[in-house]
Design a protein around this motif. Structure first.
Motif, short mmCIF file in Angstrom:
data_model
loop_
_atom_site.label_atom_id
_atom_site.label_comp_id
_atom_site.label_asym_id
_atom_site.label_seq_id
_atom_site.Cartn_x
_atom_site.Cartn_y
_atom_site.Cartn_z
N ARG A 85 34.84 42.76 33.84
CA ARG A 85 36.02 41.82 33.98
C ARG A 85 36.98 41.38 33.46
NH1 ARG A 85 32.14 37.27 29.99
NH2 ARG A 85 32.04 35.29 31.65
N ARG A 87 41.35 39.35 34.71
CA ARG A 87 42.41 38.49 35.29
C ARG A 87 43.78 39.03 35.63
NH1 ARG A 87 46.94 34.80 34.34
NH2 ARG A 87 46.42 32.88 36.20
N LEU A 105 43.71 45.68 47.52
CA LEU A 105 42.20 44.32 46.39
C LEU A 105 40.89 44.54 47.00
CD1 LEU A 105 45.27 41.41 46.52
CD2 LEU A 105 44.59 43.13 44.86
N ALA A 106 41.12 44.50 48.51
CA ALA A 106 39.74 45.34 48.84
C ALA A 106 39.10 45.81 48.12
CB ALA A 106 39.49 45.45 50.03
N ARG A 107 39.67 47.28 47.97
CA ARG A 107 38.74 48.00 46.92
C ARG A 107 38.86 47.46 45.92
NH1 ARG A 107 41.20 54.07 46.05
NH2 ARG A 107 39.84 55.28 45.33
N LEU A 108 39.17 47.37 44.64
CA LEU A 108 39.55 46.36 43.58
C LEU A 108 38.13 45.98 43.34
CD1 LEU A 108 40.45 46.55 40.77
CD2 LEU A 108 42.32 44.40 41.69
N LYS A 109 37.94 44.84 44.80
CA LYS A 109 37.21 43.92 44.67
C LYS A 109 35.44 44.51 44.94
CE LYS A 109 37.61 39.98 43.53
NZ LYS A 109 37.22 38.77 43.04
N ALA A 110 35.08 45.51 45.90
CA ALA A 110 34.58 46.15 45.69
C ALA A 110 33.94 46.75 44.57
CB ALA A 110 34.11 47.04 47.10
N HIS A 112 35.00 46.05 41.28
CA HIS A 112 35.04 45.53 39.88
C HIS A 112 35.09 44.07 40.05
CE1 HIS A 112 36.46 49.06 38.08
NE2 HIS A 112 37.33 49.03 38.17
N PRO A 113 33.56 43.71 40.92
CA PRO A 113 33.64 42.72 41.70
C PRO A 113 34.27 41.09 40.41
CG PRO A 113 32.03 43.02 41.62
CD PRO A 113 32.72 44.49 40.88
N ASP A 116 39.38 38.69 38.90
CA ASP A 116 40.09 37.96 39.39
C ASP A 116 41.99 38.28 39.15
OD1 ASP A 116 38.30 36.93 39.58
OD2 ASP A 116 38.46 35.19 37.71
N LEU A 279 44.30 47.66 38.81
CA LEU A 279 44.40 48.00 39.83
C LEU A 279 45.54 48.77 39.89
CD1 LEU A 279 44.95 46.11 42.94
CD2 LEU A 279 45.89 44.31 41.43
#
Length: 304
Positions: A85, A87, A105-110, A112-113, A116, A279
């Motif tokens: 979690r 932000r 950001l796509a890699r970060l979301k994959a 660490h979903p 935010d 990030l």
């Protein structure tokens, strides 16, 4: 509170000590300290059993809520520290926000979903203010001004190129000089942009007179004006993927060669949050999306 609740539920110091894996004297001392702190008696003690006083019953009711909230908070903190979690607010130049950040950001979301990200794409002056004030965790931009309390970590060197219609007489050249470029009407960025500031400084140093036919705020406007033959443009190569709709020729500019170093700006002496560090790691590991002209990455020497 946890010790107190265990004693209240067990009804015995000896039983509670066994459950808590503590010595009975240590447990008794802890409860006595709690009573002294609250200035109230919590237990009526007999030789064999203990019972809660009215004040102890009220504290038991309140302690349940307190402990539940504490466990929720520590659970959230564990998730945060584990990057499940968090932000992040990142500010970036429009070209970097459109070209560099999306794959990162796509890699970060994959990975660490639960993290935010809020993105602020704006010009360099406002970017520095956002980081300096703490409104942004970090930024992707050019080298910051001295004396603003900002630290800079270079990541990539972006060189300037000329953009013109494909039927322009300079379109087939392998490279062009600024002297050649300024013979034609110039479509340029606004004076507040880092692009314009780099060009003005380089031309002034080389003694080249630069006069723009158009000064605009947005890259798309530059591309549209050049496409219609209203001038040529000088832009960093990182921006050219955003102008593919205009189908322009791209020619490197030399004499003088104008470059801008891009990187990560943070507040000097301040640590990044765990989420922001995640990030930054993604960006540092090579998530920069590079256009065909391939800007130069800043190479770091190995530590001695």
């Amino acid at each position: 509170m946890q010790l107190f609740r265990t004693v209240a539920e067990a009804g015995s110091f000896s039983e509670a000590a066994l459950r808590l894996h503590l010595s009975q004297p240590a447990l008794s001392a802890a409860i006595r300290k709690l009573e002294e702190t609250l200035e109230v008696r919590l237990f009526d003690r007999t030789t064999r059993r203990i019972a809660l006083t009215p004040e102890g019953q009220e504290l038991l009711r309140l302690s349940a809520r307190l402990i539940d909230e504490f466990e929720a908070v520590t659970g959230d903190l564990r998730d945060y520290l584990a990057r499940r979690r968090g932000r992040v607010v990142v500010a970036a130049l429009p070209s970097l926000a459109a070209v560099t950040l999306p794959p990162a950001l796509a890699r970060l979301k994959a990975m660490h979903p639960g993290i935010d990200v809020t993105l602020r794409d704006t010009l360099n002056d406002e970017i520095q203010e956002l980081v300096q004030s703490g409104a942004a965790d970090f930024a992707l931009t050019v080298t910051p001004q001295a004396g603003r309390g900002l630290a800079f970590r270079p990541l990539i060197v972006d060189r300037f190129v000329m953009l013109c219609p494909r039927d322009h007489e300079l379109a087939a050249r392998k490279q062009v000089s600024w002297t050649q470029v300024v013979r034609y009407p110039i479509v340029g960025m606004a004076r507040t942009s880092s692009v314009r500031q780099h060009i003005d400084a380089a031309c002034a140093q080389a003694g080249i007179a630069l006069r723009n036919e158009y000064d605009v705020e947005h890259l798309a406007t530059v591309g549209a004006l050049v496409r219609e033959g209203l001038g040529v443009a000088a832009l960093p190569s990182l921006t050219t993927p955003l102008l593919r709709f205009a189908d322009l020729a791209e020619v490197p500019i030399v004499r003088p060669r104008v470059e801008r170093t891009m990187g990560i700006v943070t507040r000097a002496g301040r640590s990044l949050s765990v989420a922001a560090s995640a990030l930054v790691e993604v960006l540092s590991e090579g998530a920069f999306a590079e256009p065909a002209s391939e800007p130069t990455r800043v190479r770091r020497r190995a530590s001695a």
